[in-house]
Design an enzyme around this catalytic site. Structure first.
Site, PDB file in Angstrom:
ATOM      1  N   VAL A  35       0.579  -1.209   0.068  1.00 50.63           N
ATOM      2  CA  VAL A  35      -0.015  -0.188   0.163  1.00 50.63           C
ATOM      3  C   VAL A  35       0.949   1.191  -0.037  1.00 50.63           C
ATOM      4  CG1 VAL A  35      -1.793   1.149   1.290  1.00 50.63           C
ATOM      5  CG2 VAL A  35      -1.942  -1.221   1.031  1.00 50.63           C
TER       6      VAL A  35
ATOM      7  N   GLU B 145       6.358   4.698   6.111  1.00 55.48           N
ATOM      8  CA  GLU B 145       7.087   3.694   6.904  1.00 55.48           C
ATOM      9  C   GLU B 145       6.263   2.518   6.670  1.00 55.48           C
ATOM     10  OE1 GLU B 145       9.773   3.032   8.626  1.00 55.48           O
ATOM     11  OE2 GLU B 145      10.441   5.216   8.092  1.00 55.48           O
TER      12      GLU B 145
ATOM     13  N   CYS C  97       6.803  -4.443  12.706  1.00 57.25           N
ATOM     14  CA  CYS C  97       7.536  -3.964  11.305  1.00 57.25           C
ATOM     15  C   CYS C  97       9.035  -4.496  11.453  1.00 57.25           C
ATOM     16  CB  CYS C  97       7.271  -2.592  10.991  1.00 57.25           C
ATOM     17  SG  CYS C  97       7.814  -1.808  12.460  1.00 57.25           S
TER      18      CYS C  97
HETATM   19  P1  NAD Z   1      -1.728  -2.047   5.323  1.00 56.87           P
HETATM   20  O1  NAD Z   1      -0.943  -1.455   4.682  1.00 56.87           O
HETATM   21  O2  NAD Z   1      -2.878  -3.227   4.951  1.00 56.87           O
HETATM   22  O3  NAD Z   1      -2.921  -0.982   6.106  1.00 56.87           O
HETATM   23  C1  NAD Z   1      -2.264   0.201   6.832  1.00 56.87           C
HETATM   24  C2  NAD Z   1      -3.310   1.390   6.598  1.00 56.87           C
HETATM   25  O4  NAD Z   1      -3.234   1.677   5.217  1.00 56.87           O
HETATM   26  C3  NAD Z   1      -4.647   1.148   7.161  1.00 56.87           C
HETATM   27  O5  NAD Z   1      -5.069   2.101   7.902  1.00 56.87           O
HETATM   28  C4  NAD Z   1      -5.392   0.619   6.022  1.00 56.87           C
HETATM   29  O6  NAD Z   1      -6.920   0.982   6.079  1.00 56.87           O
HETATM   30  C5  NAD Z   1      -4.889   1.806   4.881  1.00 56.87           C
HETATM   31  N1  NAD Z   1      -5.083   1.541   3.739  1.00 56.87           N
HETATM   32  C6  NAD Z   1      -5.292   0.445   2.887  1.00 56.87           C
HETATM   33  N2  NAD Z   1      -5.071   0.437   1.556  1.00 56.87           N
HETATM   34  C7  NAD Z   1      -4.978   1.686   1.401  1.00 56.87           C
HETATM   35  C8  NAD Z   1      -4.993   2.538   0.101  1.00 56.87           C
HETATM   36  N3  NAD Z   1      -5.205   2.020  -0.998  1.00 56.87           N
HETATM   37  N4  NAD Z   1      -4.725   3.798   0.130  1.00 56.87           N
HETATM   38  C9  NAD Z   1      -4.425   4.392   1.630  1.00 56.87           C
HETATM   39  N5  NAD Z   1      -4.711   3.734   2.624  1.00 56.87           N
HETATM   40  C10 NAD Z   1      -4.875   2.367   2.526  1.00 56.87           C
HETATM   41  O7  NAD Z   1      -0.951  -2.487   6.656  1.00 56.87           O
HETATM   42  P2  NAD Z   1      -1.299  -3.192   8.189  1.00 56.87           P
HETATM   43  O8  NAD Z   1      -1.820  -4.439   7.633  1.00 56.87           O
HETATM   44  O9  NAD Z   1      -2.381  -2.466   8.912  1.00 56.87           O
HETATM   45  O10 NAD Z   1      -0.183  -3.266   8.907  1.00 56.87           O
HETATM   46  C11 NAD Z   1       0.971  -4.029   8.606  1.00 56.87           C
HETATM   47  C12 NAD Z   1       2.050  -3.733   7.814  1.00 56.87           C
HETATM   48  O11 NAD Z   1       2.425  -2.390   8.533  1.00 56.87           O
HETATM   49  C13 NAD Z   1       3.122  -4.486   8.017  1.00 56.87           C
HETATM   50  O12 NAD Z   1       3.717  -4.696   6.754  1.00 56.87           O
HETATM   51  C14 NAD Z   1       4.067  -4.047   8.849  1.00 56.87           C
HETATM   52  O13 NAD Z   1       5.537  -4.191   8.651  1.00 56.87           O
HETATM   53  C15 NAD Z   1       3.972  -2.522   8.479  1.00 56.87           C
HETATM   54  N6  NAD Z   1       4.219  -1.639   9.679  1.00 56.87           N
HETATM   55  C16 NAD Z   1       5.479  -0.672   9.396  1.00 56.87           C
HETATM   56  C17 NAD Z   1       5.708   0.165  10.532  1.00 56.87           C
HETATM   57  C18 NAD Z   1       7.208   0.994  10.363  1.00 56.87           C
HETATM   58  O14 NAD Z   1       7.360   1.939  11.146  1.00 56.87           O
HETATM   59  N7  NAD Z   1       7.855   0.874   9.423  1.00 56.87           N
HETATM   60  C19 NAD Z   1       5.387   0.083  11.683  1.00 56.87           C
HETATM   61  C20 NAD Z   1       4.211  -0.961  11.971  1.00 56.87           C
HETATM   62  C21 NAD Z   1       3.722  -1.709  10.731  1.00 56.87           C
END
Ligand code: NAD
Length: 503
Positions: free
Chosen positions: A227, A246, A280
């Protein structure tokens, strides 16, 4: 069951879209009903934030921070209660649920405290009569999109500094953790923050996409690489819109022939199984020198067989459930892939025995540790793709620390990693050559503190919507120069004479 609303322009607003439910991943119990945000609701929130911006930026940093201090105290006072809400909604065991809240107040403390610290720089000028500065201006409206795995901490990574710097906010929490979003919005409401400065729109990816597409000035995104990269591309096409993302990782720990194996085993278990592998920064690869491989394997496997999986509200539990059914399915898919690609299974608790699932939790999303060993091959997908679960590969290496670092770096991601060694030369080599944003020596590769920069390299990050680096993302710089003399004198020896045509 409680029914909740959006928070827009200082009011609770019923949604026009369908409702969705927040479900406890340990029990299947419904925790609340929330409105699924629509494009129109996102636009309304962005309009409110735009309207509120002028007045908010006109306050001093210190006055803006006062609202955050209120939240800081509330987070501390409601620590146990909020920690339990985090645990109920995302399944992390209770010490992690509470740590999520602690991390949030640390971030709020950093941001609000920073209001009294110098902002910008005083820069020397070539011309003695000139005063030159780097000053910062807020960018305007910031759209914040957050994941479910740190449902209280990450929103404050995004929003605390953003607000103190003078921006207004529209926030879309993850669809798995809307209740945490609701509680945070209630806290902002309690502070009496001016209407429109903070707005919450609940919902799924389409609400996030509408926010990215809207008239916000900056997008802060934390979530999956899939995403995040599409968000990044979408924003890059719009001039003067800024984005910081991130994303995930395929993190590793290097255990050299000089490692203290007590430290190595402890660090590896913490990094691979805390939060059921759903950080993450979780480690899915353990790169172990051949001289210590057999002993490390025996000890790591023994602990992985015994790690306590169970009710996340029970303080004796080490691993709670995964977040939802899609995570269970992905975990099994990658466990199968590892075997197809030649891995030998060492621990298979992927499907828990009936007796291991606590009473009353039969509808939860349960998995246990899955550990395998595999010969390194740069083509293996199981060593390159993020699983986001307790799925761990042991990879044996021979040779010097550079060989381990080569394997460590052979992934498209670069978020976190660690080395375990008693030899400072090996440690420093890893520190300087490991392609990660967060690197540790003789520690787990999880557990960052808010005052450190948090951000990945390669596919793991663009900008840094976390910790102090967020200041760059939510402000613009002005190089401001003031002349204290009557004459104009230019730098670089440029003539200031104005030659006029003589009559
Ligand atoms: P995700 O990408 O599925 O969702 C994250 C957010 O994006 C949610 O609020 C979701 O509703 C929104 N979203 C989904 N599709 C979208 C679109 N097309 N446009 C805009 N927003 C959209 O991630 P998740 O499953 O909630 O979290 C897990 C992931 O996050 C893992 O890959 C993890 O490594 C990563 N993560 C990274 C960090 C970091 O700081 N690097 C921290 C925590 C989690």
């Amino acid at each position: 069951m409680a029914e909740y609303e959006h928070y827009i322009d200082g009011e609770w607003v019923a949604g026009d879209g369908e409702d969705f439910e927040s479900v406890n991943p340990a029990t299947g119990e419904t925790l609340g009903t929330f409105p699924r945000g629509t494009e129109a609701e996102v636009e309304r929130a962005v309009a409110a934030a735009t309207e509120a911006f002028e007045e908010w930026r006109g306050l001093s940093y210190i006055d803006r921070a006062e609202y955050l201090w209120e939240i800081y105290h509330e987070l501390r006072e409601r620590h146990q209660e909020l920690g339990e809400i985090v645990t109920k909604e995302c399944g992390k065991e209770i010490s992690e649920g509470k740590a999520d809240v602690t991390e949030a107040w640390h971030m709020v403390e950093w941001a609000a405290g920073n209001a009294r610290h110098p902002h910008g720089d005083i820069v020397p000028s070539e011309i003695a009569a000139k005063d030159a500065y780097m000053r910062r201006k807020p960018r305007g409206v910031v759209g914040c999109i957050t994941p479910w795995n740190f449902p209280v901490a990450i929103p404050f990574w995004h929003m605390a500094v953003t607000l103190v710097e003078g921006n207004t906010v529209v926030w879309k929490p993850a669809e798995q953790t809307p209740w945490c979003g609701q509680v945070i919005a209630e806290m902002f409401d309690d502070t009496g923050i001016p209407d429109g400065v903070f707005n919450l729109v609940q919902g799924y990816g389409e609400a996030g996409a509408a926010l990215v597409d809207s008239d916000v000035d900056t997008v802060l995104f934390t979530g999956s690489a899939e995403v995040g990269h599409s968000v990044n591309q979408q924003v890059a096409e719009v001039p003067d819109k800024n984005v910081s993302c991130e994303m995930g990782g395929k993190n590793a720990i290097v255990i050299t022939e000089e490692a203290d194996l007590d430290v190595a085993v402890h660090a590896a278990v913490m990094s691979s199984f805390k939060t059921t592998g759903q950080r993450c920064v979780s480690s899915e690869r353990l790169i172990v020198h051949t001289d210590v491989y057999d002993e490390f394997k025996e000890r790591f496997v023994d602990l992985a067989e015994r790690v306590a999986v169970g009710d996340p509200l029970d303080p004796e539990t080490f691993m709670g459930p995964v977040a939802d059914e899609s995570q269970v399915e992905k975990f099994h898919r990658y466990n199968d892939l590892a075997q197809t690609e030649g891995g030998t299974v060492l621990v298979d608790r992927a499907e828990l025995d009936e007796g291991e699932i606590p009473d009353g939790h039969e509808d939860g999303h349960w998995v246990g540790p899955f550990v395998y060993e595999i010969d390194y091959d740069p083509e293996l997908r199981c060593l390159k793709e993020e699983v986001f679960g307790p799925h761990v590969a042991l990879v044996e290496y021979d040779g010097d620390v550079d060989r381990a670092i080569e394997i460590h770096n052979d992934v498209p991601y670069g978020l976190a990693g660690a080395i375990v060694s008693e030899d400072y030369r090996q440690i420093n080599r890893y520190r300087d050559r490991g392609e990660v944003g967060l690197a540790y020596g003789n520690l787990p590769c999880i557990g960052a503190e808010v005052q450190l920069p948090f951000g990945g390299v390669k596919k793991s990050g663009v900008g840094a919507p976390a910790a102090r680096e967020v200041i760059e993302a939510v402000t613009t710089r002005t190089a401001w120069t003031l002349n204290n003399a009557k004459d104009i004198v230019m730098a670089q020896g440029l003539s200031a004479d104005i030659t006029t045509q003589q009559d």
